[in-house]
Scaffold this motif. Structure first.
Motif, PDB file in Angstrom:
ATOM      1  N   THR A  57       6.909  17.766   4.586  1.00 26.43           N
ATOM      2  CA  THR A  57       5.562  17.573   5.237  1.00 26.43           C
ATOM      3  C   THR A  57       4.840  16.856   3.988  1.00 26.43           C
ATOM      4  OG1 THR A  57       4.780  19.657   4.323  1.00 26.43           O
ATOM      5  CG2 THR A  57       5.589  19.584   6.480  1.00 26.43           C
ATOM      6  N   ASP A  58       5.115  16.578   2.975  1.00 23.95           N
ATOM      7  CA  ASP A  58       4.798  15.489   1.919  1.00 23.95           C
ATOM      8  C   ASP A  58       5.142  14.267   2.278  1.00 23.95           C
ATOM      9  OD1 ASP A  58       3.238  14.365  -0.144  1.00 23.95           O
ATOM     10  OD2 ASP A  58       4.237  15.835  -1.637  1.00 23.95           O
ATOM     11  N   GLU A  92      -1.831  16.104  13.025  1.00 25.26           N
ATOM     12  CA  GLU A  92      -2.035  17.131  12.036  1.00 25.26           C
ATOM     13  C   GLU A  92      -1.919  17.065  10.643  1.00 25.26           C
ATOM     14  OE1 GLU A  92      -0.297  20.628  13.883  1.00 25.26           O
ATOM     15  OE2 GLU A  92      -1.671  20.540  15.688  1.00 25.26           O
ATOM     16  N   ALA A  93      -2.576  15.714  10.217  1.00 21.51           N
ATOM     17  CA  ALA A  93      -2.263  15.450   8.840  1.00 21.51           C
ATOM     18  C   ALA A  93      -3.341  14.941   8.216  1.00 21.51           C
ATOM     19  CB  ALA A  93      -0.923  14.232   8.995  1.00 21.51           C
ATOM     20  N   GLN A  94      -3.342  14.902   6.677  1.00 15.59           N
ATOM     21  CA  GLN A  94      -4.517  14.328   6.207  1.00 15.59           C
ATOM     22  C   GLN A  94      -4.006  13.355   5.104  1.00 15.59           C
ATOM     23  OE1 GLN A  94      -5.769  17.662   3.868  1.00 15.59           O
ATOM     24  NE2 GLN A  94      -7.249  18.400   5.430  1.00 15.59           N
ATOM     25  N   LEU A  95      -4.715  12.200   4.868  1.00 24.44           N
ATOM     26  CA  LEU A  95      -4.632  11.127   3.976  1.00 24.44           C
ATOM     27  C   LEU A  95      -4.882  11.704   2.882  1.00 24.44           C
ATOM     28  CD1 LEU A  95      -3.673   8.359   3.542  1.00 24.44           C
ATOM     29  CD2 LEU A  95      -5.824   7.526   3.994  1.00 24.44           C
ATOM     30  N   MET A  96      -4.190  11.769   1.755  1.00 21.43           N
ATOM     31  CA  MET A  96      -4.368  12.233   0.408  1.00 21.43           C
ATOM     32  C   MET A  96      -4.774  11.322  -0.562  1.00 21.43           C
ATOM     33  SD  MET A  96      -4.055  15.495   1.540  1.00 21.43           S
ATOM     34  CE  MET A  96      -3.981  16.474  -0.198  1.00 21.43           C
ATOM     35  N   GLU A  97      -3.984  10.122  -0.432  1.00 23.77           N
ATOM     36  CA  GLU A  97      -4.066   9.152  -1.307  1.00 23.77           C
ATOM     37  C   GLU A  97      -3.732   7.578  -0.827  1.00 23.77           C
ATOM     38  OE1 GLU A  97      -2.775   8.827  -6.130  1.00 23.77           O
ATOM     39  OE2 GLU A  97      -1.598   9.994  -4.540  1.00 23.77           O
ATOM     40  N   VAL A 148       0.633  -1.216   0.090  1.00 25.04           N
ATOM     41  CA  VAL A 148      -0.075  -0.011  -0.308  1.00 25.04           C
ATOM     42  C   VAL A 148       0.874   1.213   0.180  1.00 25.04           C
ATOM     43  CG1 VAL A 148      -1.657   1.282   1.365  1.00 25.04           C
ATOM     44  CG2 VAL A 148      -1.983  -1.256   1.065  1.00 25.04           C
ATOM     45  N   LEU A 149       0.634   2.109  -0.777  1.00 18.91           N
ATOM     46  CA  LEU A 149       1.153   3.623  -0.980  1.00 18.91           C
ATOM     47  C   LEU A 149       0.220   4.437  -0.353  1.00 18.91           C
ATOM     48  CD1 LEU A 149       3.357   5.075  -3.587  1.00 18.91           C
ATOM     49  CD2 LEU A 149       1.584   6.337  -2.700  1.00 18.91           C
ATOM     50  N   ALA A 150       0.387   5.109   0.721  1.00 11.76           N
ATOM     51  CA  ALA A 150      -0.337   5.980   1.244  1.00 11.76           C
ATOM     52  C   ALA A 150       0.392   7.297   1.553  1.00 11.76           C
ATOM     53  CB  ALA A 150      -0.849   5.552   2.812  1.00 11.76           C
ATOM     54  N   ARG A 151      -0.241   8.438   0.882  1.00 10.61           N
ATOM     55  CA  ARG A 151       0.568   9.650   0.779  1.00 10.61           C
ATOM     56  C   ARG A 151      -0.384  10.631   1.773  1.00 10.61           C
ATOM     57  NH1 ARG A 151      -0.113  14.409  -3.043  1.00 10.61           N
ATOM     58  NH2 ARG A 151       1.527  15.721  -2.601  1.00 10.61           N
ATOM     59  N   LEU A 152       0.303  11.300   2.382  1.00 11.53           N
ATOM     60  CA  LEU A 152      -0.087  12.035   3.635  1.00 11.53           C
ATOM     61  C   LEU A 152       0.382  13.736   3.286  1.00 11.53           C
ATOM     62  CD1 LEU A 152      -0.002   9.102   5.128  1.00 11.53           C
ATOM     63  CD2 LEU A 152      -0.209  10.537   7.121  1.00 11.53           C
ATOM     64  N   ARG A 153      -0.183  14.514   3.974  1.00 13.30           N
ATOM     65  CA  ARG A 153       0.302  15.766   4.198  1.00 13.30           C
ATOM     66  C   ARG A 153       0.185  16.344   5.387  1.00 13.30           C
ATOM     67  NH1 ARG A 153       3.208  19.153   1.487  1.00 13.30           N
ATOM     68  NH2 ARG A 153       2.261  18.650  -0.724  1.00 13.30           N
ATOM     69  N   ALA A 154       1.287  16.624   6.080  1.00 11.06           N
ATOM     70  CA  ALA A 154       1.156  17.163   7.404  1.00 11.06           C
ATOM     71  C   ALA A 154       1.551  18.452   7.664  1.00 11.06           C
ATOM     72  CB  ALA A 154       2.324  16.271   8.287  1.00 11.06           C
ATOM     73  N   GLU A 155       1.129  19.008   8.819  1.00 11.82           N
ATOM     74  CA  GLU A 155       1.321  20.539   9.099  1.00 11.82           C
ATOM     75  C   GLU A 155       2.616  20.623   9.415  1.00 11.82           C
ATOM     76  OE1 GLU A 155      -0.582  23.294   8.783  1.00 11.82           O
ATOM     77  OE2 GLU A 155      -2.148  21.759   7.956  1.00 11.82           O
ATOM     78  N   SER A 156       3.487  19.670  10.080  1.00  9.49           N
ATOM     79  CA  SER A 156       4.774  19.620  10.607  1.00  9.49           C
ATOM     80  C   SER A 156       5.358  18.391  10.931  1.00  9.49           C
ATOM     81  CB  SER A 156       4.642  20.361  12.229  1.00  9.49           C
ATOM     82  OG  SER A 156       5.640  20.161  12.803  1.00  9.49           O
TER      83      SER A 156
END
Length: 102
Positions: free
Chosen positions: A47-48, A78-83, A4-12
């Motif tokens: 953060t990517d 403080e992250a979002q799952l993008m993909e 699984v490839l999971a891409r997240l975007r974090a604030e920090s």
């Protein structure tokens, strides 16, 4: 097994790492059948973030990524799952196999 490839975007990055590296977070992965876990980030943007995970089964991956516990961990980071991409091995020749016989 699946990857699984999971891409997240974090604030920090620091906030992400502090939550991600907690022993309880790692143990939860192991308890859900996570066999191999790599954390990568973009060269020019820490953060990517990308997880590259190997799981025992597609169900194990779903049982981890689609839980309230994972959602709560994302909030704490403080992250979002993008993909989220589920991958399976193919019979195409991998570089580890070396060059094809002549």
């Amino acid at each position: 097994m699946i990857t699984v490839l999971a891409r997240l975007r974090a604030e920090s990055w620091q906030r992400f790492k502090a939550i991600h590296d907690r022993p309880a977070s790692i143990q939860r992965r192991l308890d859900h059948g996570n066999l191999n876990h790599h954390v990568l980030n973009q060269l020019d943007d820490e953060t990517d973030i990308v997880y590259l995970d190997t799981w025992s089964s597609p169900q194990d991956a779903d049982d981890f990524y689609h839980t309230d516990a994972f959602e709560e961990e994302l909030r704490e980071m403080e992250a979002q799952l993008m993909e989220l991409i589920k991958l399976e091995e193919t019979d195409a020749r991998s570089i580890e196999a070396g060059p094809a016989p002549v």
